[in-house]
Scaffold this active site. Structure first.
Site, PDB file in Angstrom:
ATOM      1  N   ARG A  35     -66.521  81.070  12.280  1.00 37.68           N
ATOM      2  CA  ARG A  35     -67.063  79.722  12.525  1.00 37.68           C
ATOM      3  C   ARG A  35     -68.374  79.487  11.778  1.00 37.68           C
ATOM      4  NH1 ARG A  35     -65.608  78.780  18.971  1.00 37.68           N
ATOM      5  NH2 ARG A  35     -63.412  78.322  18.590  1.00 37.68           N
ATOM      6  N   LYS A 198     -45.265  77.406  27.930  1.00 35.77           N
ATOM      7  CA  LYS A 198     -44.853  76.292  28.792  1.00 35.77           C
ATOM      8  C   LYS A 198     -44.491  75.012  28.046  1.00 35.77           C
ATOM      9  CE  LYS A 198     -47.513  77.840  32.793  1.00 35.77           C
ATOM     10  NZ  LYS A 198     -48.557  77.499  33.771  1.00 35.77           N
ATOM     11  N   GLY A 354     -54.959  78.774  19.781  1.00 35.07           N
ATOM     12  CA  GLY A 354     -55.551  80.110  19.948  1.00 35.07           C
ATOM     13  C   GLY A 354     -54.676  81.283  19.572  1.00 35.07           C
ATOM     14  N   GLY A 377     -58.473  73.265  21.161  1.00 40.21           N
ATOM     15  CA  GLY A 377     -58.322  72.082  22.015  1.00 40.21           C
ATOM     16  C   GLY A 377     -58.400  70.782  21.246  1.00 40.21           C
TER      17      GLY A 377
END
Length: 396
Positions: A35, A198, A354, A377
């Protein structure tokens, strides 16, 4: 979209929101500086123009004001090393030390403010706090895609105090263009690979991307919700029993949008959730009782690779199996190989989320795909079609 290429920073003090929320070991040593490296081109441009840079970031999730383990003093040396300049550290964010060091900052110098989340006003999006922050600089640059989905003081609220002096850094520009390529401007066929556990966590993404894609590949744990919904036997595989109707709705929606949907044909099953479990390959809808799906099988890997090879634009979010266990990583490795090969032949490939990012870094595919997103996100919310507060604040 205004970027730093639209400004000359000579003699200007530039407030840059970066995302230096980097992992550290027990001795505060930075274990992955990706980052920081990602923000370097933006900071370099400002310094090369003859400006100075004031960096704002959060680190971790401090609960009660100052906490030493979340202090940015621990990462200042790594930031200096990556940028190749001596970074000055402030002891606070909007206090006397920060103000004094910002005032005295000379062209070519970099100031790292303390962790913005030491102030609860940051996460509350407090306007007064944002205004005090804004007084430290002349221009505002947002280069923190990883926090662009948060309406925090330093990511979104502060921009209003720079009506004609705000823009995106290079990292933000790249991230937004990469997502735009998948959803709007990329060459077809466009293929999305969605893995993970999911269906419920991916439904809004699927809904939003269906009009933009030609092929949808489904893998990972959510496979078994689809297979069970279609009447298959899944043993004790992961399943969302309350989402069976949703899985059927997705199949119908793909049909309505003329999107080809690919589910695994066979899979590697295990009698235990362990790398050392007994394992065998069976058709995906014929898993015996007491066994669970852990990875895609050879027939599936072959079919998925063929779809990838014929694609010009590829989105990959989520692994195909339990790749953390070497015996169940083969499907995800085969997918990585196929995407790397397609990229080499000229396809555009975007990897985000991720687990996918962790995988491509672990196995060295990060150098073999077109773009690896830095914002889990934020990228997912972009794919869901949501407006990101950190983006909107600079655009408006």
């Amino acid at each position: 979209m205004k970027t730093i290429d639209d400004f000359n920073f000579s003699g200007k003090k530039t407030l840059i929101r970066v995302d230096f929320n980097v992992p550290q070991d027990e001795n505060f040593k930075v274990t992955d500086d990706t980052r920081i490296q990602a923000a370097k081109p933006t900071i370099d441009k400002i310094l090369n123009d003859g400006g100075s840079a004031i960096l704002m970031t959060h680190l971790g999730r401090p609960k009660n004001g100052f906490e030493d383990k979340f202090s940015l003093k621990h990462i200042a040396a790594k930031v200096s090393e990556v940028l190749g300049v001596n970074v000055i550290s402030a002891e606070d964010v909007i206090g006397d030390d920060a103000k004094k060091k910002a005032t005295n900052l000379k062209p070519g110098e970099v100031l790292l403010l303390e962790n913005v989340r030491f102030h609860p006003e940051e996460e509350k999006g407090d306007k007064e706090f944002a205004e005090k922050l804004s007084k430290l600089g002349d221009i505002y640059v947002n280069d923190a895609f990883g926090t662009a989905h948060r309406a925090h003081a330093s990511t979104a609220i502060i921009a209003q105090f720079f009506p004609n002096a705000k823009c995106f850094g290079y990292l933000m520009k790249q991230e937004l263009e990469a997502i735009d390529k998948v959803l709007k401007t990329g060459d077809g066929p466009v293929t999305a690979v969605l893995g993970g556990a999911k269906v419920s966590s991916k439904i809004t993404i699927i809904d939003n991307i269906l009009p933009a894609i030609d092929n949808l590949i489904i893998g990972g744990g959510m496979t078994y919700t689809f297979i069970k919904a279609q009447g298959g036997d899944i043993g004790k595989s992961l399943v969302e029993d309350d989402k069976l109707d949703l899985a059927l709705d997705i199949l119908k929606a793909c049909d309505d949008h003329d999107v080809n949907i690919y589910l695994p044909l066979d899979n590697v099953i295990a009698d235990n959730f362990s790398n050392d479990a007994n394992r065998k390959v069976v058709p995906v809808n014929e898993i015996p009782d007491g066994w669970m799906g852990m990875d895609t099988g050879p027939e599936t890997n072959k079919e998925f690779a063929e779809v990838i090879q014929s694609s010009k634009t590829i989105l990959w979010n989520g692994p195909l199996g339990v790749f953390e266990m070497p015996n169940f990583a083969k499907g995800t490795i085969a997918l990585g190989e196929a995407i790397a090969e397609a990229t080499k032949k000229g396809a555009f490939s975007l990897v985000g989320g991720g687990d996918s990012v962790a995988f491509v870094k672990q196995y060295g595919y990060d150098e073999k795909v077109s773009y690896v997103s830095t914002g889990g996100g934020a990228m997912l919310e972009s794919l869901e079609g949501k407006e990101l507060p950190g983006v909107a604040a600079v655009m408006n």
